[in-house]
Design a protein around this motif. Structure first.
Motif, short mmCIF file in Angstrom:
data_model
loop_
_atom_site.label_atom_id
_atom_site.label_comp_id
_atom_site.label_asym_id
_atom_site.label_seq_id
_atom_site.Cartn_x
_atom_site.Cartn_y
_atom_site.Cartn_z
N ALA A 26 0.79 -1.23 0.00
CA ALA A 26 0.00 0.00 0.00
C ALA A 26 0.83 1.28 0.00
N ASP A 27 2.13 1.22 -0.26
CA ASP A 27 3.00 2.40 -0.24
C ASP A 27 2.85 3.18 1.07
N GLN A 28 2.92 2.46 2.19
CA GLN A 28 2.83 3.09 3.50
C GLN A 28 4.08 2.78 4.31
N VAL A 29 4.37 3.66 5.25
CA VAL A 29 5.48 3.48 6.17
C VAL A 29 4.92 3.62 7.58
N VAL A 30 5.43 2.81 8.51
CA VAL A 30 4.93 2.83 9.88
C VAL A 30 6.03 3.40 10.79
N PHE A 31 5.65 4.40 11.61
CA PHE A 31 6.58 5.03 12.54
C PHE A 31 6.06 4.92 13.96
N ARG A 32 6.99 4.83 14.92
CA ARG A 32 6.65 5.08 16.33
C ARG A 32 6.73 6.59 16.51
N VAL A 33 5.69 7.18 17.10
CA VAL A 33 5.64 8.63 17.27
C VAL A 33 5.33 8.96 18.73
N LYS A 34 5.55 10.22 19.07
CA LYS A 34 5.21 10.67 20.43
C LYS A 34 3.71 10.57 20.64
N ARG A 35 3.32 10.29 21.86
CA ARG A 35 1.89 10.11 22.14
C ARG A 35 1.09 11.39 21.97
N ASP A 36 1.72 12.56 22.13
CA ASP A 36 0.98 13.82 22.02
C ASP A 36 1.01 14.40 20.60
N ALA A 37 1.60 13.69 19.64
CA ALA A 37 1.66 14.18 18.27
C ALA A 37 0.33 13.97 17.57
N ASN A 38 -0.10 14.96 16.78
CA ASN A 38 -1.33 14.79 16.02
C ASN A 38 -1.00 14.51 14.55
N LYS A 39 -2.01 14.19 13.77
CA LYS A 39 -1.80 13.77 12.39
C LYS A 39 -1.17 14.86 11.54
N ARG A 40 -1.56 16.10 11.75
CA ARG A 40 -1.01 17.21 10.98
C ARG A 40 0.49 17.36 11.24
N GLU A 41 0.91 17.24 12.51
CA GLU A 41 2.32 17.35 12.84
C GLU A 41 3.12 16.19 12.25
N ILE A 42 2.56 15.00 12.30
CA ILE A 42 3.24 13.82 11.75
C ILE A 42 3.44 13.99 10.26
N LYS A 43 2.40 14.45 9.56
CA LYS A 43 2.49 14.66 8.12
C LYS A 43 3.58 15.67 7.77
N ASP A 51 11.56 14.40 2.50
CA ASP A 51 11.34 15.01 1.19
C ASP A 51 10.43 14.13 0.32
N VAL A 52 9.28 13.75 0.87
CA VAL A 52 8.27 12.96 0.16
C VAL A 52 6.92 13.66 0.31
N LYS A 53 5.95 13.23 -0.46
CA LYS A 53 4.60 13.79 -0.38
C LYS A 53 3.70 12.77 0.33
N VAL A 54 3.08 13.17 1.43
CA VAL A 54 2.21 12.31 2.23
C VAL A 54 0.77 12.55 1.83
N THR A 55 0.03 11.46 1.58
CA THR A 55 -1.38 11.59 1.21
C THR A 55 -2.32 11.36 2.39
N ASP A 56 -1.91 10.52 3.36
CA ASP A 56 -2.80 10.20 4.47
C ASP A 56 -2.00 9.74 5.67
N VAL A 57 -2.51 10.02 6.86
CA VAL A 57 -1.89 9.56 8.11
C VAL A 57 -2.97 8.93 8.97
N ARG A 58 -2.72 7.70 9.41
CA ARG A 58 -3.61 7.03 10.37
C ARG A 58 -2.79 6.72 11.60
N THR A 59 -3.37 6.91 12.78
CA THR A 59 -2.65 6.66 14.02
C THR A 59 -3.36 5.60 14.84
N ALA A 60 -2.58 4.92 15.69
CA ALA A 60 -3.13 3.91 16.58
C ALA A 60 -2.39 3.98 17.90
#
Length: 98
Positions: A26-43, A51-60
């Motif tokens: 699915a051309d996706q990459v999985v990262f461990r992120v800080k718990r207080d990070a939101n989708k906009r900040e991750i993108k 230096d890539v273009k992100v189309t969508d971010v899903r968090t869990a």
């Protein structure tokens, strides 16, 4: 977003069987992120750092496991992971190879 916060948001790439399958299919990459990070900040962080273009971010939010040390019960901390979808044809190479 300031430069310092951008480097704090992404903790590490999350490597597992599931993340490898998602990356191939699915051309996706999985990262461990800080718990207080939101989708906009991750993108923004992924786009600027790699230096890539992100189309969508899903968090869990992943619940920490309960572990036993003899008679003592402990618990690992909860953590957050982000599934980052990249535009078609784009890729993030963590190994720095060609």
């Amino acid at each position: 977003m300031n430069q310092e916060r951008m480097y704090e948001i992404l903790l590490a790439p999350h490597v597992s069987e599931k993340s490898t399958v998602v990356a191939e299919d699915a051309d996706q990459v999985v990262f461990r992120v800080k718990r207080d990070a939101n989708k906009r900040e991750i993108k923004e962080a992924v786009e600027q750092l790699f230096d890539v273009k992100v189309t969508d971010v899903r968090t869990a939010l992943m619940k920490g496991k309960v572990k036993g040390f003899g008679r003592i019960k402990g618990r690992r901390p909860n953590w957050k992971k982000a599934y980052v979808a990249l535009e078609a044809g784009q890729d993030i190479d963590f190994l720095g190879g060609e």
